[in-house]
Design an enzyme around this catalytic site. Structure first.
Site, mmCIF file in Angstrom:
data_model
loop_
_atom_site.group_PDB
_atom_site.id
_atom_site.type_symbol
_atom_site.label_atom_id
_atom_site.label_comp_id
_atom_site.label_asym_id
_atom_site.label_seq_id
_atom_site.Cartn_x
_atom_site.Cartn_y
_atom_site.Cartn_z
ATOM 1 N N GLU A 70 -4.154 0.799 -4.955
ATOM 2 C CA GLU A 70 -4.785 1.625 -5.990
ATOM 3 C C GLU A 70 -3.761 2.031 -7.052
ATOM 4 O OE1 GLU A 70 -6.575 4.716 -3.618
ATOM 5 O OE2 GLU A 70 -8.304 3.455 -3.109
ATOM 6 N N HIS B 170 0.843 -1.192 0.000
ATOM 7 C CA HIS B 170 0.000 0.000 0.000
ATOM 8 C C HIS B 170 0.881 1.246 0.000
ATOM 9 C CE1 HIS B 170 -4.238 1.291 1.092
ATOM 10 N NE2 HIS B 170 -3.590 2.432 1.226
ATOM 11 N N GLU C 158 -12.101 -1.055 0.799
ATOM 12 C CA GLU C 158 -12.282 0.263 1.412
ATOM 13 C C GLU C 158 -13.635 0.801 0.980
ATOM 14 O OE1 GLU C 158 -9.231 3.143 0.574
ATOM 15 O OE2 GLU C 158 -7.599 1.714 0.922
#
Length: 377
Positions: A166, A120, A300
């Site tokens: 992401e 992340h 999320e």
């Protein structure tokens, strides 16, 4: 953490009835003195202090116990590894950082919480999904996950791995090029291949693979997302597709609208996306992925706080309604959900705090927690 006698559950079994919480803005911080957007791989000074670099206190047993006692049954731990790499050639991880991650994972397991760990804000990986860096990044990703997976190979089935986060071209959250989608698909396959190769419980470990930028719209349409090939005998049974769902963004994230949902359209200007929009989309997720045997993880989601004179109580009531509807609809389709909590409080974008980590984990957004727990029933 020795493996239990019972067999590893499938991804769908792992996700069933999971209502989880994100330990946000904690282990994914850049190390002190390092630019948060840095692509650099390697130890930074005092990298072990990255945990508190964004203003949060250190995680304690009480932190995790409070999450359990509030009614959650799983924790997602976002982790940045790049500023804890001792040997960039082998992507070796600082032993102190690994020990700290394991300590918190163990606290979760001792509270019988399932756990997701990932990569992340590893910017060298997330910010360069292009053919120019594809081979280099896949090689580094393979080495990194070889090291992580080997360390956790004997952990039991409650621990799941998520390969990326992401992934997107820096400053561009919009529609990707075919090249970007192909690179994300290659990351997912590399991740699955290397974790499975480490053996032990990792042979059937629950693995999460991601759509581009974790936006489901960039995975569910036009064959953008390619399901990785797992080892023989596994099929799709031990994989989930992960996406993030701050949807509709005009309500959940940017606060353009203070209201959402049919019952609240008479209370003020509400987002044009409503219950029907969400339910129909979740049904499309089922037909696209669940029906292939894959699990589904909403890694999320959240709704930022906002206050408006004379309407704050009603706005918070509406937030409860949104949280209840999302968790309920996800749960009945077998999706696991992980609310984003960044320990930020106030009015406006990016205020996703629920527990105040600076005040003994006091619940400061009870309207959010109430909606989640009502949806869990």
């Amino acid at each position: 953490m020795a493996a239990p006698a019972k067999a590893q559950p499938t991804a769908k079994e792992w996700n069933k009835d999971v209502v989880g919480w994100n330990l946000g803005n904690q282990f994914e911080c850049s190390a002190p003195g390092q630019d948060g957007e840095s692509m650099a791989i390697g130890m930074a000074d005092n990298s072990i202090k990255a945990e508190t670099a964004w203003g949060n206190p250190v995680v304690t047993k009480k932190t995790i116990k409070a999450v359990k006692e509030a009614g959650f049954n799983a924790v997602r731990i976002p982790i940045r590894w790049q500023c804890h790499i001792t040997n960039p050639t082998a992507m070796s991880i600082d032993k102190a950082w690994l020990a700290r991650v394991k300590e918190v994972v163990n606290w979760c397991l001792s509270n019988d919480l399932k756990v997701i760990i990932n990569t992340h804000h590893d910017k060298w990986l997330e910010g360069r999904p292009t053919n120019q860096y594809k081979d280099e990044n896949n090689q580094k990703l393979a080495l990194l996950w070889l090291n992580i997976a080997s360390e956790f190979a004997n952990y039991d089935y409650r621990v799941a791995f998520a390969g990326t986060n992401e992934v997107h071209i820096k400053d561009n959250w919009g529609k990707p090029e075919a090249e970007n989608l192909a690179v994300q698909n290659s990351y997912n396959q590399t991740f699955v291949d290397v974790v499975r190769a480490t053996g032990g419980n990792n042979a059937k470990r629950h693995l999460l693979v991601q759509t581009y930028v974790c936006n489901p719209d960039f995975g569910i349409n036009n064959g953008d997302f390619i399901v990785p090939t797992d080892i023989e005998g596994n099929g799709n049974d031990y994989m989930s597709v992960e996406f993030h769902y701050y949807t509709p963004w005009d309500y959940a994230g940017e606060c353009k609208y203070n209201f959402w949902g049919e019952p609240y359209k008479a209370k003020g200007e509400a987002s044009p996306n409503d219950e029907k929009t969400m339910s129909e989309f979740f049904d499309k997720v089922v037909s696209t992925w669940s029906n292939q045997g894959l699990g589904v993880v909403i890694g999320e989601w959240g709704v930022t706080d906002r206050q408006k004179s004379g309407q704050t109580d009603l706005i918070h009531e509406n937030m409860t309604y949104y949280c209840h509807f999302l968790v309920c609809e996800a749960k009945k389709r077998g999706f696991s959900t992980f609310i984003w909590d960044n320990n930020s409080f106030g009015s406006g974008s990016e205020h996703f705090g629920i527990f105040d980590r600076n005040a003994g984990m006091k619940v400061k957004a009870p309207w959010v927690l109430q909606g989640i727990l009502d949806g869990k029933k």
